[in-house]
Design a protein around this motif. Sequence first.
Motif, PDB file in Angstrom:
ATOM      1  N   VAL A  93      12.033   9.884   1.648  1.00  0.00           N
ATOM      2  CA  VAL A  93      11.346  10.959   0.932  1.00  0.00           C
ATOM      3  C   VAL A  93      10.729  10.326  -0.304  1.00  0.00           C
ATOM      4  O   VAL A  93      11.422   9.661  -1.079  1.00  0.00           O
ATOM      5  CB  VAL A  93      12.301  12.093   0.541  1.00  0.00           C
ATOM      6  N   ALA A  94       9.422  10.539  -0.471  1.00  0.00           N
ATOM      7  CA  ALA A  94       8.711   9.942  -1.589  1.00  0.00           C
ATOM      8  C   ALA A  94       8.269  11.022  -2.568  1.00  0.00           C
ATOM      9  O   ALA A  94       7.987  12.157  -2.186  1.00  0.00           O
ATOM     10  CB  ALA A  94       7.491   9.165  -1.085  1.00  0.00           C
ATOM     11  N   VAL A  95       8.211  10.624  -3.845  1.00  0.00           N
ATOM     12  CA  VAL A  95       7.732  11.505  -4.900  1.00  0.00           C
ATOM     13  C   VAL A  95       6.364  10.994  -5.352  1.00  0.00           C
ATOM     14  O   VAL A  95       6.236   9.836  -5.759  1.00  0.00           O
ATOM     15  CB  VAL A  95       8.693  11.519  -6.105  1.00  0.00           C
ATOM     16  N   GLY A  96       5.361  11.838  -5.258  1.00  0.00           N
ATOM     17  CA  GLY A  96       4.034  11.474  -5.723  1.00  0.00           C
ATOM     18  C   GLY A  96       3.638  12.338  -6.910  1.00  0.00           C
ATOM     19  O   GLY A  96       3.897  13.546  -6.922  1.00  0.00           O
ATOM     20  N   GLN A  97       3.051  11.717  -7.912  1.00  0.00           N
ATOM     21  CA  GLN A  97       2.603  12.460  -9.082  1.00  0.00           C
ATOM     22  C   GLN A  97       1.119  12.778  -8.948  1.00  0.00           C
ATOM     23  O   GLN A  97       0.303  11.914  -8.636  1.00  0.00           O
ATOM     24  CB  GLN A  97       2.835  11.660 -10.361  1.00  0.00           C
ATOM     25  N   LEU A  98       0.782  14.051  -9.177  1.00  0.00           N
ATOM     26  CA  LEU A  98      -0.614  14.476  -9.136  1.00  0.00           C
ATOM     27  C   LEU A  98      -1.259  14.156 -10.481  1.00  0.00           C
ATOM     28  O   LEU A  98      -0.839  14.673 -11.515  1.00  0.00           O
ATOM     29  CB  LEU A  98      -0.708  15.970  -8.835  1.00  0.00           C
ATOM     30  N   VAL A  99      -2.257  13.286 -10.439  1.00  0.00           N
ATOM     31  CA  VAL A  99      -2.915  12.818 -11.665  1.00  0.00           C
ATOM     32  C   VAL A  99      -4.363  13.279 -11.665  1.00  0.00           C
ATOM     33  O   VAL A  99      -5.099  13.072 -10.696  1.00  0.00           O
ATOM     34  CB  VAL A  99      -2.852  11.281 -11.766  1.00  0.00           C
ATOM     35  N   ASP A 100      -4.780  13.898 -12.739  1.00  0.00           N
ATOM     36  CA  ASP A 100      -6.156  14.383 -12.884  1.00  0.00           C
ATOM     37  C   ASP A 100      -6.978  13.354 -13.657  1.00  0.00           C
ATOM     38  O   ASP A 100      -6.788  13.151 -14.854  1.00  0.00           O
ATOM     39  CB  ASP A 100      -6.166  15.729 -13.623  1.00  0.00           C
ATOM     40  N   VAL A 123      -8.383  14.633  -8.615  1.00  0.00           N
ATOM     41  CA  VAL A 123      -6.922  14.626  -8.531  1.00  0.00           C
ATOM     42  C   VAL A 123      -6.468  13.599  -7.495  1.00  0.00           C
ATOM     43  O   VAL A 123      -6.915  13.619  -6.348  1.00  0.00           O
ATOM     44  CB  VAL A 123      -6.384  16.020  -8.172  1.00  0.00           C
ATOM     45  N   THR A 124      -5.622  12.696  -7.903  1.00  0.00           N
ATOM     46  CA  THR A 124      -5.081  11.689  -6.996  1.00  0.00           C
ATOM     47  C   THR A 124      -3.556  11.764  -6.994  1.00  0.00           C
ATOM     48  O   THR A 124      -2.945  12.368  -7.877  1.00  0.00           O
ATOM     49  CB  THR A 124      -5.512  10.274  -7.423  1.00  0.00           C
ATOM     50  N   ILE A 125      -2.953  11.127  -5.983  1.00  0.00           N
ATOM     51  CA  ILE A 125      -1.499  11.063  -5.878  1.00  0.00           C
ATOM     52  C   ILE A 125      -1.062   9.656  -6.254  1.00  0.00           C
ATOM     53  O   ILE A 125      -1.464   8.689  -5.613  1.00  0.00           O
ATOM     54  CB  ILE A 125      -1.012  11.416  -4.462  1.00  0.00           C
ATOM     55  N   GLN A 126      -0.255   9.551  -7.266  1.00  0.00           N
ATOM     56  CA  GLN A 126       0.217   8.254  -7.734  1.00  0.00           C
ATOM     57  C   GLN A 126       1.638   8.031  -7.258  1.00  0.00           C
ATOM     58  O   GLN A 126       2.556   8.771  -7.615  1.00  0.00           O
ATOM     59  CB  GLN A 126       0.146   8.187  -9.260  1.00  0.00           C
ATOM     60  N   GLY A 127       1.825   7.020  -6.426  1.00  0.00           N
ATOM     61  CA  GLY A 127       3.141   6.726  -5.891  1.00  0.00           C
ATOM     62  C   GLY A 127       3.967   5.858  -6.821  1.00  0.00           C
ATOM     63  O   GLY A 127       3.445   5.257  -7.768  1.00  0.00           O
TER      64      GLY A 127
END
Length: 203
Positions: free
Chosen positions: A13-20, A25-29
């Motif tokens: 299970v991975a946590v991705g941060q939504l970055v604006d 908006v991108t997903i930062q792993g």
Amino acid sequence: NYLYIADYDYGTVAVGQLVDNNGDVTIQGNKADGYLMDLKSDVIVGAGLDENSLDGVYGHAQALLLEGDYLYVTAYFDSYEGSSYSQEWPGNEQPGYLLKYKIDQATGKLDLYSVAQIGINPCYSTIAKYNNSFYVAALGGSNAQGDYDYDGINEETSINMVTMNQYGDFEDGRAITVPQNAIDAYFNENGKYIEEQRIRERC
């Protein structure tokens, strides 16, 4: 601002941060501790298993349920690596597990909270919650409601209930009895599973 992703092939299970970034908006792993959870390792620790008990099998992440400060995940284990089913069946299928993680609201990080055993192959199942109990269906051995030859009832097929105590920890999971009329609804007069071909194609 966080997205939680279950990876079937790698059992994580991975946590991705939504970055604006200026409207994009991108997903930062992040592979640091707490942001990429290995379900096999967490089951061994959380369920108190021997450290070698899941050697030779691969973990698969299945369903996610997000509620408040907690993330619930189903996982199961067999000898099929990734999505490949070319190996001979059955594939050393182990019981599945329901895992509970506490979410750090400031960072999105996950911290293992509790683990309970459920049935074999919770394949394509969702997690249903009612009051303090969770319900997960498990197909049983070789990902089939019928037996390996699709000509009868798989005794390992189950609906599993896991209840939380007053502290939010899981009690031991247990299979519940399925009413006979519900079983009969899925079989025709010859005892064959009505949707066996569809199940063959899906699993």
